[in-house]
Design a protein around this motif. Structure first.
Motif, PDB file in Angstrom:
ATOM      1  N   TYR A   1       0.837  -1.206   0.000  1.00 16.75           N
ATOM      2  CA  TYR A   1       0.000   0.000   0.000  1.00 16.75           C
ATOM      3  C   TYR A   1       0.865   1.246   0.000  1.00 16.75           C
ATOM      4  O   TYR A   1       0.621   2.200  -0.731  1.00 16.75           O
ATOM      5  CB  TYR A   1      -0.940  -0.005   1.209  1.00 16.75           C
ATOM      6  CG  TYR A   1      -2.090  -0.959   1.038  1.00 16.75           C
ATOM      7  CD1 TYR A   1      -3.303  -0.517   0.525  1.00 16.75           C
ATOM      8  CD2 TYR A   1      -1.944  -2.296   1.352  1.00 16.75           C
ATOM      9  CE1 TYR A   1      -4.359  -1.391   0.339  1.00 16.75           C
ATOM     10  CE2 TYR A   1      -2.988  -3.181   1.174  1.00 16.75           C
ATOM     11  CZ  TYR A   1      -4.196  -2.724   0.670  1.00 16.75           C
ATOM     12  OH  TYR A   1      -5.224  -3.594   0.482  1.00 16.75           O
ATOM     13  N   MET A   2       1.915   1.207   0.840  1.00 12.37           N
ATOM     14  CA  MET A   2       2.831   2.353   0.857  1.00 12.37           C
ATOM     15  C   MET A   2       3.525   2.488  -0.481  1.00 12.37           C
ATOM     16  O   MET A   2       3.640   3.576  -1.037  1.00 12.37           O
ATOM     17  CB  MET A   2       3.905   2.141   1.924  1.00 12.37           C
ATOM     18  CG  MET A   2       3.379   2.069   3.327  1.00 12.37           C
ATOM     19  SD  MET A   2       4.817   1.916   4.417  1.00 12.37           S
ATOM     20  CE  MET A   2       4.112   1.027   5.756  1.00 12.37           C
ATOM     21  N   LEU A   3       3.975   1.347  -0.999  1.00 16.52           N
ATOM     22  CA  LEU A   3       4.702   1.347  -2.254  1.00 16.52           C
ATOM     23  C   LEU A   3       3.834   1.904  -3.371  1.00 16.52           C
ATOM     24  O   LEU A   3       4.281   2.729  -4.177  1.00 16.52           O
ATOM     25  CB  LEU A   3       5.118  -0.094  -2.578  1.00 16.52           C
ATOM     26  CG  LEU A   3       6.223  -0.264  -3.609  1.00 16.52           C
ATOM     27  CD1 LEU A   3       7.540   0.249  -3.046  1.00 16.52           C
ATOM     28  CD2 LEU A   3       6.366  -1.733  -3.988  1.00 16.52           C
ATOM     29  N   ALA A   4       2.574   1.471  -3.405  1.00 18.51           N
ATOM     30  CA  ALA A   4       1.658   1.932  -4.445  1.00 18.51           C
ATOM     31  C   ALA A   4       1.507   3.449  -4.355  1.00 18.51           C
ATOM     32  O   ALA A   4       1.551   4.158  -5.372  1.00 18.51           O
ATOM     33  CB  ALA A   4       0.308   1.246  -4.295  1.00 18.51           C
ATOM     34  N   GLY A   5       1.381   3.961  -3.119  1.00 17.63           N
ATOM     35  CA  GLY A   5       1.265   5.398  -2.939  1.00 17.63           C
ATOM     36  C   GLY A   5       2.513   6.115  -3.428  1.00 17.63           C
ATOM     37  O   GLY A   5       2.441   7.123  -4.126  1.00 17.63           O
ATOM     38  N   LEU A   6       3.664   5.538  -3.075  1.00 18.63           N
ATOM     39  CA  LEU A   6       4.933   6.152  -3.462  1.00 18.63           C
ATOM     40  C   LEU A   6       5.092   6.215  -4.970  1.00 18.63           C
ATOM     41  O   LEU A   6       5.458   7.244  -5.534  1.00 18.63           O
ATOM     42  CB  LEU A   6       6.093   5.329  -2.888  1.00 18.63           C
ATOM     43  CG  LEU A   6       6.529   5.701  -1.474  1.00 18.63           C
ATOM     44  CD1 LEU A   6       7.566   4.699  -0.976  1.00 18.63           C
ATOM     45  CD2 LEU A   6       7.116   7.109  -1.470  1.00 18.63           C
ATOM     46  N   ILE A   7       4.792   5.079  -5.609  1.00 21.79           N
ATOM     47  CA  ILE A   7       4.939   5.036  -7.065  1.00 21.79           C
ATOM     48  C   ILE A   7       4.002   6.051  -7.712  1.00 21.79           C
ATOM     49  O   ILE A   7       4.395   6.817  -8.601  1.00 21.79           O
ATOM     50  CB  ILE A   7       4.664   3.621  -7.602  1.00 21.79           C
ATOM     51  CG1 ILE A   7       5.770   2.683  -7.127  1.00 21.79           C
ATOM     52  CG2 ILE A   7       4.590   3.615  -9.125  1.00 21.79           C
ATOM     53  CD1 ILE A   7       5.542   1.227  -7.460  1.00 21.79           C
TER      54      ILE A   7
END
Ligand SMILES: Nc1ncnc2c1ncn2[C@@H]1O[C@H](COP(=O)(O)OP(=O)(O)OP(=O)(O)O)[C@@H](O)[C@H]1O
Ligand SMILES: [Mg+2]
Lengths: 308, 308
Positions: B197-203
């Motif tokens: 979820y964090m990664l998706a937000g970051l990307i």
């Protein structure tokens, strides 16, 4: 009658390690065959190949006429296997463990229960049948393992070190049981071991395996004869052993070594020198009590092979 | 295979870990549904599909039952699978089992189905308990639409947990040590439930940064990139699928649906329509499970069965 096991040029390499290296094996019906070899010789690996539990790098195998790699189920239906490191479900009772095996063999419930009770009786675990296996001693587990093997009424039984970790009395019982399986149920048995005297006691034929190769094979007599070729051993029992006698024995033609052990003298020679020995003993003024050609024990044979 | 299934199922249902997790979800699930019911009770607007809202509404600081299952469900699935095969190696039972006439894939399948059944029993009983709780608090029974949607919720949840079970089993094959496979399972669980979820937000922030005053297009792009990344997460797939089932007016993720919702009064979709929305997610979950199975088979089919 086609042999129960037929293997030709069997090889199994583990990146670099030649666990089995060109092994030929043939076991006939109703035989007790002993696979004998030191640790790491390749006994277990050979057994795994016979059961299709690992694939050979090269070579042909037939067990009861089937290729274990291609038709594993046909082989496993008729073959019982006692693995080297035997394990049970510790939280199930002996009976439950065996019932599970029976169901895996698709034996119907009623028949399964009957057979489980029967094999537990055979191996002498009837009284502890409902105890959890976790509380079993090593010897009890081993006997349970044999019950597990018998359950499916196999034609061919493979026992990987069936007596390892068992006390002498327990080992004797297990060996007797193995002989009975052959005598009473006509099973063919392959057993692996590094314990010579046990193999010697019960096996009809022995294969000595070393570094993945079968270095010798045959009945005890045949193996002895192979060793004897070019070397004879005679045991002489006399009324008295003295230097004089030993010297004159050493002086005989063809004699290579003379050893005294109490009132026994062991004479090694390159030919049959029994009559010369008898004469030499009498000439030394000693009474000859006994003179016989020695039959090799498996231990001596075994040691010979591994000294080379 | 049925022998394996029944044994494994009995093992699961009697195992401490299953009982512990069962009571954990029972307590948390019951509490969250109770609080949800309290929050909904007497609320006139609660209106339609109030039973389904027992699963989705959170009250009193506890997450909703749905959120709880999405987050902790994987752990339960993985816990039933992470030592399925490697523990058999460690106990030395693998040689005995696989020398019986059963195919190796049957063994895996039997274990999977047993685990899945245990999970289904757990989920079904908790859903029933929550519905019963609702009946007690709300005082009227659920209607047909609610029942069929709750049943769909059950099916999707079992599929979701089944994926995690298959992942646990895969790890039990890949890793020889049960501790390693437990750690790997937990790592993957945290990755999917938190980090992705964090990664998706970051990307999404990288590709389409949202600054004050950006156009709706950028906003939409940001959202769709986030969604795209989350498509790879079974957790997100499950959340999306169950949301569509439990919230009948839900029309799918994304800004388009949001805008649509703003203009059209939100009317509940028929179950068929909702299923159409969740179809890709379901296929995704089943596909992920199949991938786990395929890898498991490939690794395990040719593995050497040697218990050490
Ligand atoms: N998985 C493996 N990878 C690499 N080498 C292996 C593997 N399994 C066995 N070996 C090697 O193959 C050889 C034969 O092993 P095997 O287990 O067949 O011996 P064994 O005759 O059964 O010995 P033991 O009496 O100790 O049981 C050994 O040198 C062993 O180290
Ligand atoms: Mg061995």
């Amino acid at each position: 009658m086609s042999p129960v096991v037929e293997a030709k040029g069997l090889k199994k390499y583990y990146d670099g390690v030649k666990a089995v290296d060109g092994l030929d094996l043939e076991i006939g019906e109703g035989e007790i065959y002993g696979l004998l070899g030191p640790n790491g010789a390749g006994k277990t690996t050979t057994i795994l190949i016979l059961l299709g539990l690992t694939e050979p790098t090269a070579g042909e195998v037939r067990v009861l006429g089937h290729n274990p790699a291609r038709e594993p189920l046909k082989v496993k239906r008729l073959t019982g296997y006692l693995p080297e490191n035997l394990g049970f479900y510790d939280d199930l009772s002996a009976r439950e463990n065996l019932l599970y095996t029976a169901y895996l063999n698709r034996i119907p419930e009623k028949e399964a229960k009957r057979r489980v009770a029967e094999v537990l009786e055979v191996v002498g675990l009837k009284d502890v049948a409902d105890r959890k296996v976790g509380a079993f001693s090593r010897g009890m587990k081993q006997r349970l393992g044999i019950a597990d093997v018998l359950l499916k009424e196999p034609k061919f039984v493979i026992l990987d070190e069936p007596t390892s970790g068992i006390d002498p009395e327990g080992a004797r019982q297990i060996l007797d049981m193995i002989v009975r399986l052959r005598d009473e149920r006509g099973m063919t048995i392959l057993l692996s071991s590094h314990l010579l005297h046990q193999v010697q006691r019960i096996c009809d034929r022995v294969g000595i395996i070393h570094r993945g190769k079968l270095v010798a094979q045959g009945t005890m007599g045949e193996l002895g004869a192979v060793v004897e070729e070019g070397e004879h051993l005679f045991v002489v029992r006399t009324s008295r052993v003295d230097e004089n006698l030993l010297e004159s024995l050493k002086g005989l033609e063809g004699v290579t070594a003379v050893e005294a052990e109490g009132d026994l003298v062991k004479v090694r020679a390159t030919a049959d020198v029994r009559s010369q020995i008898a004469r030499a003993v009498l000439a030394a003024g000693v009474e000859l009590v006994e003179l016989k050609g020695h039959t090799y024990t498996l231990e001596e044979i075994y040691l010979r092979y591994f000294q080379e | 295979m049925s022998a394996v299934f029944w044994k494994e199922l009995a093992d699961h249902l009697g195992s401490k870990r299953f009982v512990i997790f069962f009571f954990l979800i029972l307590i948390v699930g019951g509490a969250s549904a109770y609080l949800a019911a309290q929050a909904l009770f007497g609320q006139e607007s609660a209106g339609e599909f109030i039973y389904l809202r027992l699963f989705t509404v959170s009250g009193g600081g506890l997450p909703s039952f749905l959120g709880f299952l999405a987050f902790f469900g994987p752990l339960i699935g993985v816990v039933l699978g992470f030592d399925a095969i490697n523990s058999e190696f460690n106990r030395g039972t693998v040689s005995r089992v696989l020398s019986q006439p059963i195919y190796r894939d049957w063994w895996i399948n039997g274990k999977f189905l047993a685990g899945l059944t245990a999970l289904a029993i757990a989920v079904a009983s908790i859903i029933l308990i929550i519905v019963g709780l609702g009946l007690y608090i709300l005082g009227f029974p659920p209607d047909g639409a609610e029942i069929s949607r709750a049943a769909m919720f059950f099916v999707i949840s079992v599929i979701y947990l089944g994926f995690w079970l298959s992942l646990g089993i895969l790890f039990s094959i890949v890793f020889r040590q049960t501790a390693t496979s437990a750690l790997a399972s937990i790592a993957l669980w945290l990755f999917f439930t938190l980090f992705l979820y964090m990664l998706a937000g970051l990307i999404a922030d990288q590709v389409a940064p949202i600054k004050p005053g950006v156009s709706a297009d950028v906003f939409a792009k940001h959202e769709s990139i986030r969604d795209l990344v989350l498509r790879f997460s079974p957790v997100a797939l499950y959340e999306e699928a169950t949301t569509a089932i439990l919230i009948p007016s839900y029309r799918g993720l994304g800004i388009a649906a949001l805008l649509q919702e703003a203009s059209i009064p939100t009317s509940p979709l028929p179950l068929g329509q909702s299923l159409l929305i969740v179809w890709p997610q379901l296929v995704g979950l089943v596909a992920l499970t199949s991938v786990c199975f395929a890898i498991s088979y490939v690794i395990f089919m040719r593995r050497e069965i040697r218990s050490t």
